[in-house]
Structure formats: C-alpha cells, structure tokens
Write a protein that holds these residues in place. Structure first.
Motif, PDB file in Angstrom:
ATOM      1  N   GLY A 183       0.811  -1.209   0.000  1.00  0.00           N
ATOM      2  CA  GLY A 183       0.000   0.000   0.000  1.00  0.00           C
ATOM      3  C   GLY A 183       0.845   1.259   0.000  1.00  0.00           C
ATOM      4  O   GLY A 183       2.071   1.220  -0.077  1.00  0.00           O
ATOM      5  N   GLY A 184       0.190   2.402   0.112  1.00  0.00           N
ATOM      6  CA  GLY A 184       0.887   3.679   0.052  1.00  0.00           C
ATOM      7  C   GLY A 184       1.894   3.867   1.161  1.00  0.00           C
ATOM      8  O   GLY A 184       3.066   4.192   0.903  1.00  0.00           O
ATOM      9  N   VAL A 185       1.480   3.681   2.416  1.00  0.00           N
ATOM     10  CA  VAL A 185       2.399   3.817   3.553  1.00  0.00           C
ATOM     11  C   VAL A 185       3.377   2.651   3.589  1.00  0.00           C
ATOM     12  O   VAL A 185       4.592   2.829   3.725  1.00  0.00           O
ATOM     13  CB  VAL A 185       1.620   3.906   4.881  1.00  0.00           C
ATOM     14  CG1 VAL A 185       2.586   3.868   6.076  1.00  0.00           C
ATOM     15  CG2 VAL A 185       0.789   5.179   4.935  1.00  0.00           C
ATOM     16  N   GLY A 186       2.863   1.435   3.478  1.00  0.00           N
ATOM     17  CA  GLY A 186       3.696   0.244   3.623  1.00  0.00           C
ATOM     18  C   GLY A 186       4.799   0.138   2.595  1.00  0.00           C
ATOM     19  O   GLY A 186       5.940  -0.216   2.921  1.00  0.00           O
ATOM     20  N   SER A 187       4.503   0.462   1.322  1.00  0.00           N
ATOM     21  CA  SER A 187       5.517   0.333   0.276  1.00  0.00           C
ATOM     22  C   SER A 187       6.665   1.306   0.490  1.00  0.00           C
ATOM     23  O   SER A 187       7.826   0.995   0.181  1.00  0.00           O
ATOM     24  CB  SER A 187       4.890   0.538  -1.107  1.00  0.00           C
ATOM     25  OG  SER A 187       4.328   1.832  -1.236  1.00  0.00           O
ATOM     26  N   ILE A 188       6.372   2.484   1.018  1.00  0.00           N
ATOM     27  CA  ILE A 188       7.437   3.440   1.330  1.00  0.00           C
ATOM     28  C   ILE A 188       8.184   3.007   2.583  1.00  0.00           C
ATOM     29  O   ILE A 188       9.418   3.079   2.646  1.00  0.00           O
ATOM     30  CB  ILE A 188       6.858   4.858   1.486  1.00  0.00           C
ATOM     31  CG1 ILE A 188       6.362   5.366   0.138  1.00  0.00           C
ATOM     32  CG2 ILE A 188       7.895   5.820   2.071  1.00  0.00           C
ATOM     33  CD1 ILE A 188       5.708   6.728   0.182  1.00  0.00           C
ATOM     34  N   ALA A 189       7.449   2.517   3.591  1.00  0.00           N
ATOM     35  CA  ALA A 189       8.094   2.080   4.832  1.00  0.00           C
ATOM     36  C   ALA A 189       9.071   0.937   4.589  1.00  0.00           C
ATOM     37  O   ALA A 189      10.149   0.898   5.198  1.00  0.00           O
ATOM     38  CB  ALA A 189       7.037   1.667   5.856  1.00  0.00           C
ATOM     39  N   VAL A 190       8.717  -0.007   3.712  1.00  0.00           N
ATOM     40  CA  VAL A 190       9.625  -1.112   3.399  1.00  0.00           C
ATOM     41  C   VAL A 190      10.949  -0.564   2.869  1.00  0.00           C
ATOM     42  O   VAL A 190      12.035  -0.961   3.308  1.00  0.00           O
ATOM     43  CB  VAL A 190       8.985  -2.070   2.363  1.00  0.00           C
ATOM     44  CG1 VAL A 190      10.034  -3.027   1.800  1.00  0.00           C
ATOM     45  CG2 VAL A 190       7.850  -2.863   2.998  1.00  0.00           C
ATOM     46  N   GLN A 191      10.854   0.371   1.942  1.00  0.00           N
ATOM     47  CA  GLN A 191      12.072   0.910   1.330  1.00  0.00           C
ATOM     48  C   GLN A 191      12.896   1.730   2.315  1.00  0.00           C
ATOM     49  O   GLN A 191      14.130   1.635   2.354  1.00  0.00           O
ATOM     50  CB  GLN A 191      11.701   1.758   0.120  1.00  0.00           C
ATOM     51  CG  GLN A 191      11.042   0.958  -1.008  1.00  0.00           C
ATOM     52  CD  GLN A 191      10.617   1.850  -2.152  1.00  0.00           C
ATOM     53  OE1 GLN A 191      11.440   2.309  -2.940  1.00  0.00           O
ATOM     54  NE2 GLN A 191       9.316   2.100  -2.250  1.00  0.00           N
ATOM     55  N   LEU A 192      12.231   2.536   3.138  1.00  0.00           N
ATOM     56  CA  LEU A 192      12.958   3.352   4.113  1.00  0.00           C
ATOM     57  C   LEU A 192      13.658   2.472   5.152  1.00  0.00           C
ATOM     58  O   LEU A 192      14.803   2.746   5.533  1.00  0.00           O
ATOM     59  CB  LEU A 192      12.001   4.312   4.812  1.00  0.00           C
ATOM     60  CG  LEU A 192      11.387   5.429   3.961  1.00  0.00           C
ATOM     61  CD1 LEU A 192      10.388   6.229   4.799  1.00  0.00           C
ATOM     62  CD2 LEU A 192      12.450   6.350   3.387  1.00  0.00           C
ATOM     63  N   ALA A 193      12.966   1.433   5.604  1.00  0.00           N
ATOM     64  CA  ALA A 193      13.553   0.549   6.608  1.00  0.00           C
ATOM     65  C   ALA A 193      14.762  -0.200   6.050  1.00  0.00           C
ATOM     66  O   ALA A 193      15.792  -0.339   6.725  1.00  0.00           O
ATOM     67  CB  ALA A 193      12.506  -0.427   7.121  1.00  0.00           C
ATOM     68  N   LYS A 194      14.649  -0.683   4.808  1.00  0.00           N
ATOM     69  CA  LYS A 194      15.785  -1.376   4.200  1.00  0.00           C
ATOM     70  C   LYS A 194      16.959  -0.427   3.983  1.00  0.00           C
ATOM     71  O   LYS A 194      18.125  -0.792   4.177  1.00  0.00           O
ATOM     72  CB  LYS A 194      15.373  -2.011   2.871  1.00  0.00           C
ATOM     73  CG  LYS A 194      14.621  -3.308   2.993  1.00  0.00           C
ATOM     74  CD  LYS A 194      15.370  -4.336   3.847  1.00  0.00           C
ATOM     75  CE  LYS A 194      16.697  -4.743   3.252  1.00  0.00           C
ATOM     76  NZ  LYS A 194      17.415  -5.722   4.115  1.00  0.00           N
ATOM     77  N   ARG A 195      16.656   0.808   3.576  1.00  0.00           N
ATOM     78  CA  ARG A 195      17.710   1.800   3.376  1.00  0.00           C
ATOM     79  C   ARG A 195      18.429   2.084   4.686  1.00  0.00           C
ATOM     80  O   ARG A 195      19.629   2.384   4.696  1.00  0.00           O
ATOM     81  CB  ARG A 195      17.072   3.070   2.802  1.00  0.00           C
ATOM     82  CG  ARG A 195      18.043   4.147   2.363  1.00  0.00           C
ATOM     83  CD  ARG A 195      17.302   5.179   1.538  1.00  0.00           C
ATOM     84  NE  ARG A 195      18.169   6.304   1.198  1.00  0.00           N
ATOM     85  CZ  ARG A 195      17.965   7.545   1.591  1.00  0.00           C
ATOM     86  NH1 ARG A 195      16.933   7.840   2.356  1.00  0.00           N
ATOM     87  NH2 ARG A 195      18.770   8.520   1.229  1.00  0.00           N
ATOM     88  N   MET A 196      17.704   1.966   5.804  1.00  0.00           N
ATOM     89  CA  MET A 196      18.287   2.164   7.126  1.00  0.00           C
ATOM     90  C   MET A 196      19.166   0.982   7.535  1.00  0.00           C
ATOM     91  O   MET A 196      20.022   1.091   8.410  1.00  0.00           O
ATOM     92  CB  MET A 196      17.137   2.368   8.131  1.00  0.00           C
ATOM     93  CG  MET A 196      17.461   2.165   9.587  1.00  0.00           C
ATOM     94  SD  MET A 196      18.590   3.395  10.267  1.00  0.00           S
ATOM     95  CE  MET A 196      17.546   4.854  10.240  1.00  0.00           C
ATOM     96  N   GLY A 197      18.947  -0.175   6.900  1.00  0.00           N
ATOM     97  CA  GLY A 197      19.702  -1.367   7.252  1.00  0.00           C
ATOM     98  C   GLY A 197      18.965  -2.303   8.175  1.00  0.00           C
ATOM     99  O   GLY A 197      19.568  -3.156   8.834  1.00  0.00           O
TER     100      GLY A 197
END
Length: 315
Positions: free
Chosen positions: A140-154
């Motif tokens: 979804g809108g929030v979840g798809s961005i959260a996945v990417q931000l969390a992975k970018r954080m490590g």
C-alpha cells in the motif's frame, strides 16, 4: 469549481460531484490549483464518520493535494479536508515546492503517506540499523514506502500483504520476508520464524487479532507504532503482556506534527532527496477522474489496488 462533497455519512455513494464556490485565500495560506488529490484510508473513516477528528457536513474530503499556486509554484501540501476539488487552500507551513525532476504522482505519495511512513519508523518506533521490523499492508501507500525506508536504514523487514501479487511487490521493494496477512492463523509464529526470533519493532494498522498477534511477536523492550484500525476493531491492548516484556505501544496520527516547525520539513527534505536519487521509488497506483471518487473508495476498501491512489483533476 468542481469538488466532491459529502452531505451525509455512509458508503461510497455519498461522494457526489458538485459545483461549489471557490475557496477564499487567507493570511498564511496558499491557493492551489489542484492537479492531484491523494486518496487515503483516512478518507474512508471520514466518509463513515469514524475519523479521529469531528467532521461537519457538508464536507469536501481529502487531506493532501498537488498543484500550482497563483504565482506558478508547483507544490505538494497537506490539508485538513478540502482536497477532493479543483482548488484548495493550504497552510504555508505544510506546503513544499516540488523539484522539476519529481513528478506530480511521485509527490502525491510523499506528503501524507511518505511522512507517515517516515515518522512511524523513526519517530514512533525509533527503528535503527540492524534491527528487525514488521510492516503491514506492505504493497500500500504507507507500507511500500516504509519497506524501502527501513531497508535503506539497514533493518530486517518482515512485510505483511494479503495477496501473492502484493507479496511479490513487497519482495521487490526489498523486504527480507513476506507473509500472508489474509489470515491471522499462526501469524505470531510465522513472524518469529521469518525474523529468526522476536522483532525489535512493528507497525500496526489493522487492530483486533492482528494487533494481538503482532504484539506477541515483539521482543522485550520492543516498540509497536499503531496508526490505524482497518478491521474496525479497536479493542483493549493486553497490558499484562506489555508489562511482561516491557513493550512500548504508541499511537500515531500525522496531523499532530503539522504545527511542528522541524518534523515535517525534515522528513519531506529526506523523502524528496531519496526520490531524486533513486533510493526511494514511490509505487504509483491507480489514477481516477474526480467524478469517480466513489469508485476509488470502493477499490480502496476492497484492497484490490497497490501503491498510491489519486484523483486527477488535470493531465
């Protein structure tokens, strides 16, 4: 101007296209000619009179817009209603210029859902690199961005999604494991297995049994950030479990940051930079003509769409 108006609460059919007076600009605000109006699950709560803030009818829903100001600036902005329209008045504090290399559709994904994902992860859940996190509605809108931000954080990302297509999308965005959220059967055990043990943090927006199953998978001193109750079940948080594991549960509602002079400018700057660099790829979902707002709500409630949904008032 044309706008979607609500004269009563109820199903999607209460969203009616009508001619209404143009909004009047006022001090500290900008008049925006809207090209995109963001569609969010909060709009479903507004329509059903279950929103977190009281709604007075008649009402124009919509809490985020993309468009141009009277002096030609291209902006994305947050509103407190009034977004499903050809024109909207927005406060200067929650309006941001859009760089030329960011599209209207990309910008529409950042204001409400992008900022929500950012602050859920880093303000509410206090996620850091090397930790594990559960992210629901990962397509979804929030979840798809959260996945990417969390992975970018490590972080190690355990994503939840209800269909195989959505699970594949979440996997493609970088999720380490993706679980079927269409059933809560064995959800705690499935999270523990995928994460290799209890998780450090979790986002939660469903409520009911999903909330309880998520809480049970959180490690001692873990954090759960709650930002919705899509199931309609609010329910009581099991306080004994919280004390047994010293788990912190925090509620999150983005409008509480609108008056903060630093929080949203900081996250918008980071989100926009990540889009421009290619580190963040907003998932662009369906675009509907303004007159088809009711159908957009039906599709959102049916969870047949992925990514950011918008109403388009201009090409």
């Amino acid at each position: 101007m044309r706008a979607i108006t609500m004269r009563q609460f109820g199903g999607p059919e209460v969203l009616e296209l009508a001619e209404v007076p143009d909004p009047q600009p006022r001090a500290g605000h900008l008049l925006v000619n809207v090209t995109r109006a963001g569609i969010n699950y909060a709009d479903v709560h507004v329509r059903g009179n279950t929103y977190l803030a009281p709604i007075e009818l008649p009402y124009i829903p919509g809490n985020e817009v993309v468009g141009t100001t009277e002096d030609g600036r291209r902006v994305v902005a947050l509103t407190m209603g009034g977004g499903y329209a050809e024109k909207a008045v927005v406060h200067r504090r929650v309006a941001w210029d859009i760089p030329d290399d960011v599209t209207d559709d990309q910008a529409a994904a950042l204001a409400l859902q992008g900022n929500t994902a950012w602050h859920l992860l880093f303000t509410a859940a206090q996620l850091t690199g090397g930790q594990s996190v559960v992210i629901p509605a990962a397509a979804g809108g929030v979840g798809s961005i959260a996945v990417q931000l969390a992975k970018r954080m490590g972080a190690k990302v355990i994503a939840l999604a209800s269909t195989e297509a959505k699970r594949q999308l979440a996997k493609g965005l970088g999720a380490d494991a993706v679980l079927d959220s269409s059933t809560t059967d064995g959800l705690t055990e499935r999270i523990l297995d995928a994460a290799g043990g209890p998780v450090h943090a979790a986002l939660e927006m469903t409520g009911g049994q999903t909330l309880r199953a998520t809480l049970a998978a959180v490690a001692p001193r873990g954090r759960v950030a709650v930002y919705g109750y899509a199931s309609g079940e609010t329910g009581a948080v099991p306080t004994q479990l919280l004390m047994e594991k010293s788990v912190t549960v925090s509620g999150f509602w983005l409008p509480h940051l609108y008056s903060d002079r630093n929080a949203l400018p900081t996250s918008m700057k980071a989100l926009t930079a990540a889009v421009r660099s290619g580190d963040l790829r907003p998932v662009i979902g369906a675009s509907y003509p303004l007159a088809e707002a009711a159908q957009a709500h039906r599709d959102l409630a049916a969870r047949t769409q992925t990514g950011k949904l918008v109403l388009a008032t201009a090409p």
